[in-house]
Structures are given as structure tokens and as C-alpha cells.
Design an enzyme around this catalytic site. Structure first.
Site, mmCIF file in Angstrom:
data_model
loop_
_atom_site.group_PDB
_atom_site.id
_atom_site.type_symbol
_atom_site.label_atom_id
_atom_site.label_comp_id
_atom_site.label_asym_id
_atom_site.label_seq_id
_atom_site.Cartn_x
_atom_site.Cartn_y
_atom_site.Cartn_z
ATOM 1 N N LYS A 137 0.836 -1.203 0.000
ATOM 2 C CA LYS A 137 0.000 0.000 0.000
ATOM 3 C C LYS A 137 0.877 1.263 0.000
ATOM 4 C CE LYS A 137 -3.588 -2.635 -0.154
ATOM 5 N NZ LYS A 137 -4.288 -3.282 0.925
HETATM 6 C C1 PLP Z 1 -5.171 -4.426 1.475
HETATM 7 C C2 PLP Z 1 -6.641 -4.364 1.547
HETATM 8 C C3 PLP Z 1 -7.375 -4.635 2.716
HETATM 9 C C4 PLP Z 1 -6.793 -5.279 3.933
HETATM 10 O O1 PLP Z 1 -5.677 -4.756 4.433
HETATM 11 P P1 PLP Z 1 -4.635 -5.614 5.277
HETATM 12 O O2 PLP Z 1 -3.806 -4.536 5.886
HETATM 13 O O3 PLP Z 1 -3.886 -6.485 4.320
HETATM 14 O O4 PLP Z 1 -5.379 -6.409 6.292
HETATM 15 C C5 PLP Z 1 -8.742 -4.402 2.702
HETATM 16 N N1 PLP Z 1 -9.376 -3.973 1.609
HETATM 17 C C6 PLP Z 1 -8.724 -3.756 0.472
HETATM 18 C C7 PLP Z 1 -9.509 -3.268 -0.709
HETATM 19 C C8 PLP Z 1 -7.350 -3.960 0.387
HETATM 20 O O5 PLP Z 1 -6.716 -3.754 -0.774
#
Ligand code: PLP
Length: 384
Positions: free
Chosen positions: A184
Site C-alpha cells: 500500500k
Molecule cells: C489491502 C486491503 C485490505 C486489507 O488490508 P490488510 O492490511 O492487508 O489487512 C482491505 N481492503 C482492500 C480493498 C485492500 O486492498
């Protein structure tokens, strides 16, 4: 040809990030200390929200947000099928039922025009996902939600740094959820944040991440309380001071990271425009895209082979293409809950021809050229 695999995403951690973490390791408190609050204040400021609550993952952030919004057994929550399963799982954790509503074929975001048709007397909330980092049509979603008294929880895991009508993603809905996973925009290893402008929702989020205790460890000490009362069924979803030190350091580079993602995204768009066998999703008006992902759509009717073959050929060129996403309800667990194929025809058709190209802040122009070159070669070869 490239000699090493270009991943679809990865973190960018520099020496100053490492120094910040080392320093945090020397502090008195490595968890529940002051760095957590400092990270939250800075994060809230950055997205122009009143409150930010840091938790241990984006998935924990979704769970906490759905809890704070009051989702419980039997409640229906409308969301998009074109998302990571964590989005709909948050509803299921609380005994609620995700209702999948179809997307716009252009932007790949929830189609607000279809929302109304999904609402029942049990609908409590909507969870739009800003797919790939492009903000949903929030005004249209809020209009429907306001008229029906629904909570809006944005899943902004793709959209830190994005803007909608000149306003930063993070302050427009009841609750906005971010992920700090390494792929991210910024990372704390694992981590998540929920932002809100509502003091009561913020208090509920804070309790939920700390076992449902009415006061946290600091307050308990400061007030000399013998024990903390547990008032909700919460979890240990805390983020450590070590991670928040990394988060603070990364947050300072967010603008730079997003700018690089945008530059890569723009370069891809100009180089890939008109390439036979490939189409690009539409860009909406009045939004600033945060480019978490760079999705493309294969024109399978113009190609002699299926997507798996294109994937394998690009992988053989060391281009780390991936798939975001199969519709959430196609997963066996959701089939067991009774969801059937055919529910959202547009999302299903898109998910059979979509492909994610590498995009991350450390990508060099040469890497972009490698991806474009491999695509030209592979698609050119398999064109009908
Ligand atoms: C990455 C992601 C999550 C979850 O995040 P984590 O930190 O991996 O638990 C939730 N929703 C979307 C759309 C994502 O891309």
C-alpha cells in the site's frame, strides 16, 4: 529481457525509516506508548479528519469500523464484489450479511445508480471501495445513504493520497479505512487506520482495538484505577510504537510516493493507449487517483489465447502481473454461505479479463519500459 522478477508492488524503506525504528526500540514503551498517538494525530491531519485510530491491519480496521457503525447479526451491508475479501469478511465477522452490488464498467467502482435496488429494511451501511486508488462517486453514494439513514464506511485501502472533488479521502464519510500493508502507499509492516470526524465513533474504535476496555492502560494508571472495565467485546488489534515510528517516518514521504505512482500511471496510460488487445479503465471527473494498482483489461475477443496464457507469457518475461480480483462471492467460503455466480454480471465479466501491472514508488522508468515492451511483444504475438 529482465533478469529479475518485477513485483506488482513493494514497500520503499530508506535508512531514515530504519533509524526511526531503531530509536523506537530504545524507548521505554514499545507498545501503548506515545508514538501511537503521535502517528494518529499526524495521520488525521494528513487526511483532514478529526480522529484517526491505528490498528494492527487494514482488515482489523474494517472489522473495527463495521463494529463502530453498529453492524450486528442479520444486518445487511452493501458493498462491491470487486475487492479483497477482507471488505466483506468484516461484515461476516459481526454476523451481518454482505450484499454485493454491481460496478460501473468504466471506473470499476460501485455503481451508485444500482445501490437503491439493493436496499432492504435490514440494510445498515454501505462500504464503497476506491478500486485501484480511484475515488468512488461519494456524493451519489452519500445521497442514497442519507435518504435511508445508512452509515458509509469507505474502504480506502487503495486510496491514501487520493482526492474527491478537491477533498482528501479520509474525511467525508462516517468511517474511512486504510491499510498499511507493504504494497500500500505507506507501510508499518502490517497495520491499518480508521479515520472519522465523530468523537463517539472514535471512542468505540479505541475500545474495540483494546479488548473493549473503557479506558486504556495509560488512563488507568493516570487515574489510579484498580482495573479497567470491559464494556464491549473487543480484540487486541493494537499497533505497536515500533510500527508507528515507521509509520510516522513513511507518512512524511507520502506526497513523494503518490507523485511517483502518478507519474508511472500516466506513463503507462500514454504508452498503452491504443495497444491492440488491451483496454484501460475509465478515469472519472473531479478525482485525484492514488494509483495503488494499475489495472488493464484484456480484449480477449481479439486474442488467440486465454488470460492464463497471457499471464504465463508475461511472467516468463519477469513481469509480475497479478489479478485483482475475482468477485468476493466466487470464493468457496461465500459459495457455502449461499452466494451464487451471476449476481453481478459486470464485475464477473471484468474479473475474467482484468490484469494488474506493476506499480510502486521505487519503480524506475526502465522498469515501466520493460513492462510496456513485454506487453507489446506478448499481445502482438497472440493477436488474432
Ligand atoms: C489491502 C486491503 C485490505 C486489507 O488490508 P490488510 O492490511 O492487508 O489487512 C482491505 N481492503 C482492500 C480493498 C485492500 O486492498
Amino acid at each position: 529481457m529482465r533478469t529479475s522478477l518485477l513485483p506488482y508492488g513493494r514497500q520503499l524503506i530508506d535508512e531514515d525509516d530504519i533509524r526511526a525504528v531503531v530509536e523506537a526500540l530504545r524507548a521505554d514503551l514499545v507498545t501503548t506508548g506515545p508514538t501511537v498517538g503521535e502517528f494518529e494525530r499526524r495521520f488525521a491531519e494528513r487526511v483532514e479528519a478529526k480522529y484517526a485510530v491505528a490498528v494492527s491491519s487494514g482488515t482489523a480496521a474494517l472489522h473495527a469500523a463495521a463494529f463502530a457503525a453498529g453492524i450486528g447479526p442479520g444486518d445487511e451491508v452493501v458493498t462491491t464484489p470487486l475487492t479483497f475479501v477482507g471488505t466483506s469478511n468484516a461484515v461476516v465477522y459481526l454476523g451481518g450479511r454482505p450484499v454485493f452490488s454491481d460496478i460501473c464498467a468504466g471506473t470499476l467502482n460501485l455503481d451508485p445508480a444500482l445501490l437503491e435496488t439493493q436496499l432492504t429494511s435490514r440494510t445498515r451501511a454501505v462500504i464503497p471501495v476506491h478500486f485501484a486508488g480511484q475515488p468512488c462517486d461519494l456524493d451519489a453514494i452519500h445521497t442514497v445513504a442519507r435518504a435511508r439513514g445508512l452509515r458509509v464506511i469507505e474502504d480506502a485501502a487503495h486510496a491514501l493520497g487520493a482526492e474527491y472533488r478537491g477533498q482528501r479521502i479520509g474525511s467525508r464519510s462516517d468511517l474511512v479505512v486504510f491499510s498499511l500493508h507493504p504494497v500500500k502507499h505507506i507501510t508499518t509492516g502490517e497495520g491499518g487506520v480508521v479515520t472519522t470526524n465523530d468523537a463517539e465513533l472514535a471512542a468505540r474504535l479505541r475500545r474495540f482495538r483494546n479488548h473493549g476496555f473503557a479506558v486504556d492502560a495509560k488512563d488507568r494508571q493516570a487515574r489510579g484505577l484498580l482495573y479497567a472495565e470491559m464494556v464491549d467485546l473487543g480484540f487486541n488489534y493494537r499497533l505497536t510504537d515500533i510500527q508507528c515510528a515507521l509509520g510516522l517516518s513513511q507518512l512524511g514521504k507520502l506526497d513523494e510516493f503518490v507523485a511517483r505512482r502518478q507519474a508511472v500511471g500516466e506513463r503507462y496510460r500514454s504508452e498503452l493507449k491504443g495497444l491492440a488487445g488491451l483496454a484501460l479503465p475509465a478515469l472519472g471527473d473531479g478525482v485525484r487517483h492514488a494509483w495503488h494498482l494499475f489495472p488493464v483489461l484484456l480484449e480477449l475477443e481479439r486474442l488467440a489465447v486465454d488470460r492464463a496464457t497471457i499471464f504465463a507469457a508475461l511472467r516468463a518475461e519477469n513481469i509480475g502481473v497479478t489479478l485483482h480480483y475475482v468477485p468476493a462471492y466466487w470464493h468457496p467460503y461465500y459459495e457455502r454461505l449461499g452466494y451464487r455466480r451471476g449476481l453481478c454480471p459486470r464485475a464477473e465479466a471484468i474479473s475474467e479479463r482484468i490484469m494488474t501491472l506493476p506499480i510502486f514508488p521505487a519503480m524506475r522508468d526502465g522498469d515501466v519500459e520493460d513492462v510496456v515492451g513485454a506487453l507489446r511483444k506478448v499481445l502482438g504475438h497472440y493477436l488474432r
